[in-house]
Design a protein around this motif. Structure first.
Motif, PDB file in Angstrom:
ATOM      1  N   ILE A 163       2.854   4.055 -24.399  1.00  0.00           N
ATOM      2  CA  ILE A 163       3.639   4.498 -25.555  1.00  0.00           C
ATOM      3  C   ILE A 163       3.761   6.016 -25.493  1.00  0.00           C
ATOM      4  O   ILE A 163       3.079   6.671 -24.690  1.00  0.00           O
ATOM      5  N   SER A 164       4.605   6.592 -26.330  1.00  0.00           N
ATOM      6  CA  SER A 164       4.757   8.046 -26.331  1.00  0.00           C
ATOM      7  C   SER A 164       3.562   8.712 -27.018  1.00  0.00           C
ATOM      8  O   SER A 164       2.822   8.077 -27.774  1.00  0.00           O
ATOM      9  N   ARG A 165       3.408   9.995 -26.755  1.00  0.00           N
ATOM     10  CA  ARG A 165       2.318  10.755 -27.369  1.00  0.00           C
ATOM     11  C   ARG A 165       2.446  10.749 -28.892  1.00  0.00           C
ATOM     12  O   ARG A 165       1.440  10.607 -29.602  1.00  0.00           O
ATOM     13  N   THR A 167       3.902   8.484 -30.783  1.00  0.00           N
ATOM     14  CA  THR A 167       3.572   7.151 -31.303  1.00  0.00           C
ATOM     15  C   THR A 167       2.065   6.948 -31.309  1.00  0.00           C
ATOM     16  O   THR A 167       1.506   6.384 -32.253  1.00  0.00           O
ATOM     17  N   LEU A 168       1.411   7.433 -30.269  1.00  0.00           N
ATOM     18  CA  LEU A 168      -0.045   7.362 -30.195  1.00  0.00           C
ATOM     19  C   LEU A 168      -0.677   8.096 -31.370  1.00  0.00           C
ATOM     20  O   LEU A 168      -1.576   7.578 -32.042  1.00  0.00           O
ATOM     21  N   LYS A 169      -0.189   9.300 -31.639  1.00  0.00           N
ATOM     22  CA  LYS A 169      -0.737  10.088 -32.754  1.00  0.00           C
ATOM     23  C   LYS A 169      -0.523   9.381 -34.086  1.00  0.00           C
ATOM     24  O   LYS A 169      -1.383   9.428 -34.964  1.00  0.00           O
ATOM     25  N   GLN A 170       0.624   8.727 -34.221  1.00  0.00           N
ATOM     26  CA  GLN A 170       0.902   7.998 -35.458  1.00  0.00           C
ATOM     27  C   GLN A 170      -0.069   6.826 -35.623  1.00  0.00           C
ATOM     28  O   GLN A 170      -0.625   6.607 -36.705  1.00  0.00           O
ATOM     29  N   HIS A 171      -0.278   6.072 -34.557  1.00  0.00           N
ATOM     30  CA  HIS A 171      -1.240   4.958 -34.601  1.00  0.00           C
ATOM     31  C   HIS A 171      -2.638   5.471 -34.952  1.00  0.00           C
ATOM     32  O   HIS A 171      -3.354   4.851 -35.742  1.00  0.00           O
ATOM     33  N   LEU A 172      -3.018   6.585 -34.356  1.00  0.00           N
ATOM     34  CA  LEU A 172      -4.346   7.138 -34.585  1.00  0.00           C
ATOM     35  C   LEU A 172      -4.499   7.602 -36.032  1.00  0.00           C
ATOM     36  O   LEU A 172      -5.518   7.331 -36.678  1.00  0.00           O
TER      37      LEU A 172
END
Length: 199
Positions: A163-165, A167-172
């Motif tokens: 996934i994009s960075r 999107t990763l930050k959003q999930h986190l």
């Protein structure tokens, strides 16, 4: 005093909604959006929070659509749900404030929160944290484990998850929020001091 007689929701619309008709749900949302938003805003004094709570409320009624008694006032039901939701949120925010005060006090004394806990409390915290992580949706759980437990960078975790960075930050971010809320619901003050280390 809130007028529960208006708007008068069409019984046929409610029946369609109860059967899972998304167009009926959208119509109900459009009918009540402004009323419930303004009701929430009176309590929260925060437009963003009021909007978030509004979405939570409509998700709740969608999830409970088959159990909604369409013979009683739907408006009264919706306002009651809004009232309970906002009271719960405000109580939670008051608890956050109390926890923040405790954290700042301990920070001034240069105390690590874990030092305030005995072995039983520490084990209880670890078990509670694991339950909170287990309750996360799969992608949020993976993001949290990769970044917060395995120490991987955003770039590494994003590559692993494909996934994009961003999107990763959003999930986190969402995983941390969910864990905090879980700990607030199920923990006590001594356990909740560790929330400072999620930020």
């Amino acid at each position: 005093m809130t007028d529960f007689s208006l708007p008068n929701t069409d019984p046929e619309l409610l029946q369609r909604f109860a059967r899972g008709d998304q167009q009926a749900f959208a119509a109900i949302y459009g009918q009540y959006h402004s009323l419930i938003y303004n009701y929430l805003l009176k309590f929260t004094k925060d437009s963003t929070l009021a909007e978030d709570l509004l979405h939570d409320i409509f998700l709740k009624i969608w999830d409970a659509r088959e159990r909604v008694d369409i013979k009683v006032s739907f408006t009264a039901y919706l306002y009651g749900l809004a009232r309970n939701t906002v009271i719960t949120q405000l109580n939670r925010m008051n608890l956050y404030d109390a926890i923040r005060g405790e954290i700042m006090k301990d920070a001034e004394l240069e105390l690590h929160p874990r030092h305030l806990m005995n072995k039983v409390e520490a084990r209880e915290y670890e078990e509670l944290l694991q339950k909170a992580i287990d309750n996360l949706p799969p992608q949020r759980r993976e993001a949290f484990i990769l970044c917060r437990q395995q120490g991987k960078s955003y770039e590494e975790a994003a590559t692993i998850m494909n996934i994009s960075r961003n999107t990763l930050k959003q999930h986190l971010s969402l995983s941390v929020k969910s864990i905090k809320e879980y700990l607030l619901e199920h923990g006590n003050i001594s356990l909740l001091l560790l929330l400072a280390f999620f930020s």
